[in-house]
Design a protein around this motif. Structure first.
Motif, PDB file in Angstrom:
ATOM      1  N   GLU A 147       0.821  -1.212   0.000  1.00 27.37           N
ATOM      2  CA  GLU A 147       0.000   0.000   0.000  1.00 27.37           C
ATOM      3  C   GLU A 147       0.853   1.260   0.000  1.00 27.37           C
ATOM      4  N   LYS A 148       1.961   1.214   0.696  1.00 34.04           N
ATOM      5  CA  LYS A 148       2.825   2.388   0.793  1.00 34.04           C
ATOM      6  C   LYS A 148       3.771   2.496  -0.408  1.00 34.04           C
ATOM      7  N   THR A 149       4.317   1.358  -0.847  1.00 33.12           N
ATOM      8  CA  THR A 149       5.365   1.377  -1.876  1.00 33.12           C
ATOM      9  C   THR A 149       4.806   1.543  -3.283  1.00 33.12           C
ATOM     10  N   THR A 150       3.639   0.935  -3.555  1.00 30.68           N
ATOM     11  CA  THR A 150       3.094   0.971  -4.918  1.00 30.68           C
ATOM     12  C   THR A 150       2.878   2.392  -5.432  1.00 30.68           C
ATOM     13  N   PRO A 151       2.272   3.300  -4.658  1.00 25.71           N
ATOM     14  CA  PRO A 151       2.127   4.679  -5.158  1.00 25.71           C
ATOM     15  C   PRO A 151       3.481   5.346  -5.446  1.00 25.71           C
ATOM     16  N   ASN A 174      -1.713   3.845  11.967  1.00 26.71           N
ATOM     17  CA  ASN A 174      -2.544   4.134  10.789  1.00 26.71           C
ATOM     18  C   ASN A 174      -4.028   4.118  11.132  1.00 26.71           C
ATOM     19  N   GLU A 175      -4.427   3.159  12.016  1.00 22.03           N
ATOM     20  CA  GLU A 175      -5.835   3.071  12.429  1.00 22.03           C
ATOM     21  C   GLU A 175      -6.235   4.303  13.215  1.00 22.03           C
ATOM     22  N   ARG A 176      -5.376   4.740  14.120  1.00 23.90           N
ATOM     23  CA  ARG A 176      -5.661   5.933  14.924  1.00 23.90           C
ATOM     24  C   ARG A 176      -5.812   7.157  14.022  1.00 23.90           C
ATOM     25  N   ILE A 177      -4.892   7.298  13.055  1.00 23.44           N
ATOM     26  CA  ILE A 177      -4.963   8.423  12.115  1.00 23.44           C
ATOM     27  C   ILE A 177      -6.265   8.368  11.316  1.00 23.44           C
ATOM     28  N   PHE A 178      -6.639   7.154  10.901  1.00 22.02           N
ATOM     29  CA  PHE A 178      -7.863   6.983  10.115  1.00 22.02           C
ATOM     30  C   PHE A 178      -9.093   7.415  10.921  1.00 22.02           C
ATOM     31  N   ALA A 222     -15.602   6.591  20.572  1.00 20.28           N
ATOM     32  CA  ALA A 222     -15.457   5.384  21.401  1.00 20.28           C
ATOM     33  C   ALA A 222     -14.399   4.461  20.784  1.00 20.28           C
ATOM     34  N   LYS A 223     -14.411   4.351  19.487  1.00 16.86           N
ATOM     35  CA  LYS A 223     -13.399   3.526  18.805  1.00 16.86           C
ATOM     36  C   LYS A 223     -11.998   4.088  19.033  1.00 16.86           C
ATOM     37  N   LEU A 224     -11.870   5.410  18.959  1.00 20.34           N
ATOM     38  CA  LEU A 224     -10.558   6.030  19.177  1.00 20.34           C
ATOM     39  C   LEU A 224     -10.058   5.734  20.588  1.00 20.34           C
ATOM     40  N   LYS A 225     -10.983   5.778  21.545  1.00 19.53           N
ATOM     41  CA  LYS A 225     -10.604   5.498  22.935  1.00 19.53           C
ATOM     42  C   LYS A 225     -10.091   4.070  23.076  1.00 19.53           C
TER      43      LYS A 225
END
Length: 641
Positions: free
Chosen positions: A429-433, A577-581, A631-634
């Motif tokens: 995901e990171k390298t292809t772009p 990455n999940e937290r940023i999302f 709640a998910k972020l917590k």
């Protein structure tokens, strides 16, 4: 050389004095034939003198007949490769004494063209930063030309060295024949025997071979002088003399007739060559005629000669007109090259087009034919200067282009280095772009120097292909797994549709959680089949509703499985990455709420208005969604604690 021949050569020096005396006597004669031979034409060079000189030259050149048969191509129109081939062909197929004019013309044209090439190479060398004293240039073609030309000179020198000896020997023989001829006068023998002896002397004279050209005319006049004396001597036997005079007159009339017919020959050069031969036969092979016919027969021959000479003069005048036309064509070509040389061009393609145009003009210049001799060097200099001016401007462009290409080379080498550093990465995901971007950047960078272009392209292509081959292989493998997961989820969904709650809320809730966990563990399905996820979520949401679980709690229960996957992962970047999302989703929802509340302020209606109700409903839905994301972020933050 035999002792006898050496003696003859020594005697020849003394006999030549006599020749000079005879020449003085001949110059004083009023004989019509001699007068016409010596006196130049009042307007043009005397054709008889010209023929005499040409025959004198041919008299010592056994190859002159071959020389006249060799065509003279337009060497000016030939390139250097063709000129070398022509020189090689002449040396291989023709006699060395017959090709001097051809070889001289070839050498002249080759030297001109090679000099132009060397000057251009030197200019290129200096433009690239070279020092003039370090410049050296040669070519295999020049080496080959020098070798063939040297071989020609060796053969020519050998031939003329041998010829010089032969000419001297033949001169001694002819002088001996003259002495023998002089000895026939007042000899004490039967006149018939003397006449027969005279005929034998004539045969020996005809077969005596070539002599030096500087002696040719004088020796012939001396011989002719003594032949006439002999015929005067034959006056004692008038019958023999008159018979010979008659025969000679018949032969000369044949020659005159042939000369007069030559006026109808369309090839003027061929006519002149044949006329030369007739004069040679007249002079060398046929004796005098009776005095009463001498002037008349000679005048006829002379007039026929002058008629051909006049046609030849006209031919050369027309040739001069052709040369003037050729000059106009060449001057126009030079003008066009000068016009091209001042054009402003800023692209490789544009310069390539101009280079082609100039090359075609160069070819046309050489094919345009000869120009008048007096302007030949000046025309050639103007042509060279025009081409050189064009080349200077071209070289200036490509010099700057090379700087730009070296800058491009550095940029592409950086991309090669980056591609090679990423080619084994599995962070798809990171390298292809990044890999796609550097491919795009590569296309936008201009040309690099030709000697590097193939290698760096191969290196870059190899690194990119290595990465994308691995990516496609991984995708192919993943696709297979995804379709297998799809089949499992279809089967799972069919079983889930028939599930009934037991009535024990805690047990049923645990079972539903297990359903969610098991569903997640099956894995991803193909992207175009992801609608199966919404079917599963509808069934689960319906079960949660029956179990009286609110929406936020239901969402968090479904989220627990993902949290467990994040917690068990060794890759911290996945949690980041999940937290940023989630934070990005929170900001998006907040923005939507602000926009809806802002819109509500501009609606001029009471709270019972359907539009107002719809907006407020949307705001409430977004706020509930916001609570879920918070709640998910917590929960995600708790993973790091």
């Amino acid at each position: 050389m035999s002792e006898e021949k050496k003696d003859n050569l020594q005697e020849a020096e003394g006999k030549e004095k006599e020749i000079l005396e005879v020449q003085k006597e001949e110059d004083g004669k009023t004989n019509s034939e001699h007068e016409h031979t010596q006196n130049p034409d009042s307007e043009n060079e005397d054709p008889l003198n010209e023929i005499d000189e040409s025959n004198a030259e041919d008299a010592e050149d056994e190859g002159h007949k071959d020389r006249h048969e060799i065509p003279m191509p337009d060497y000016h129109a030939m390139n250097m490769e063709k000129l070398v081939a022509e020189l090689e062909k002449l040396l291989k197929n023709e006699k060395v004494q017959a090709v001097k004019t051809h070889v001289d013309n070839i050498k002249h044209e080759f030297d001109l063209k090679y000099s132009e090439l060397v000057e251009q190479k030197k200019e290129d060398f200096l433009n690239e930063g070279g020092n003039e004293i370090d410049f050296k240039y040669t070519s295999p073609l020049k080496i080959r030309f020098n070798k063939i030309y040297s071989e020609y000179k060796d053969k020519r020198n050998t031939y003329y060295k041998n010829l010089e000896r032969t000419l001297k020997e033949n001169l001694a023989i002819r002088l001996d024949i003259i002495e023998e001829l002089k000895g026939l006068i007042n000899v004490e023998e039967n006149i018939n025997d003397t006449y027969r002896h005279f005929k034998e002397i004539q045969d020996k004279w005809r077969n005596a071979g070539p002599i030096p050209r500087m002696s040719y005319n004088d020796v012939w006049r001396t011989y002719h002088h003594h032949v006439e004396i002999f015929y005067d001597f034959l006056d004692l036997n008038k019958d023999l003399r008159d018979l010979d005079f008659k025969h000679n007159l018949e032969e000369k009339e044949k020659i005159v007739s042939q000369a007069e017919n030559l006026a109808n020959e369309s090839d003027i050069n061929k006519a002149f060559r044949e006329l030369q031969i007739l004069h040679k036969v007249w002079k060398e092979d046929i004796g005098p005629v009776a005095r009463e016919y001498r002037e008349d027969i000679w005048n006829r021959f002379s007039e026929a000669t002058k008629a051909i000479h006049q046609k030849r003069q006209e031919y050369f005048k027309n040739i001069d007109k052709v040369y003037e036309k050729n000059l106009e064509v060449k001057e126009e070509i030079i003008s066009k090259i000068n016009e091209i040389s001042v054009k402003t061009v800023n692209s490789h393609g544009g310069w390539q087009k101009l280079i082609k145009e100039v090359e075609e003009l160069r070819e046309a210049f050489f094919n345009a034919g000869k120009v008048p001799y007096k302007v030949n060097e000046a025309t050639w200099s103007s042509f060279k200067e025009a081409v050189r001016k064009f080349n200077r401007n071209k070289n200036a462009f490509y010099k700057n282009l090379k700087k730009e290409q070296h800058t491009n080379l550095e940029k592409k080498m950086e991309l090669v280095k980056l591609a090679e550093s990423l080619k084994d990465s599995e962070d798809w995901e990171k390298t292809t772009p990044i890999m796609k971007k550097i491919q795009s950047d590569w296309k936008n960078i201009g040309h690099v120097p030709r000697k590097y272009s193939d290698k760096i392209w191969e290196d870059f292509k190899s690194a990119c292909n290595h990465y994308f081959d691995k990516l496609h292989a991984q995708k192919n493998h993943a696709n297979k797994q995804e379709y297998e997961a799809l089949d499992k989820k279809k089967e799972f969904l069919d079983n889930l549709k028939s599930f009934e709650l037991s009535g024990n809320t805690d047990n049923d809730l645990e079972v539903v959680k297990n359903f969610i966990s098991e569903w997640k563990s099956i894995g991803r399905v193909p992207f175009n089949k992801r609608n199966i996820e919404s079917k599963f979520n509808k069934i689960i949401d319906a079960l949660f509703k029956k179990l009286d679980v609110d929406k936020q709690e239901a969402e968090l229960i479904k989220y627990e499985n993902k949290l467990e996957q994040l917690a068990n992962s060794d890759n911290d970047s996945l949690i980041d990455n999940e937290r940023i999302f989630i934070r990005r989703k929170i900001e998006e929802v907040k923005s939507e709420i602000r926009q809806l509340e802002n819109n509500l302020q501009f609606i001029n209606a009471d709270k019972n208005n359907p539009i107002v109700k719809e907006v407020r409903k949307n705001i409430d839905e977004h706020k509930k969604s916001l609570d879920v994301w918070k709640a998910k972020l917590k929960e995600v933050k708790n993973l790091n604690n």
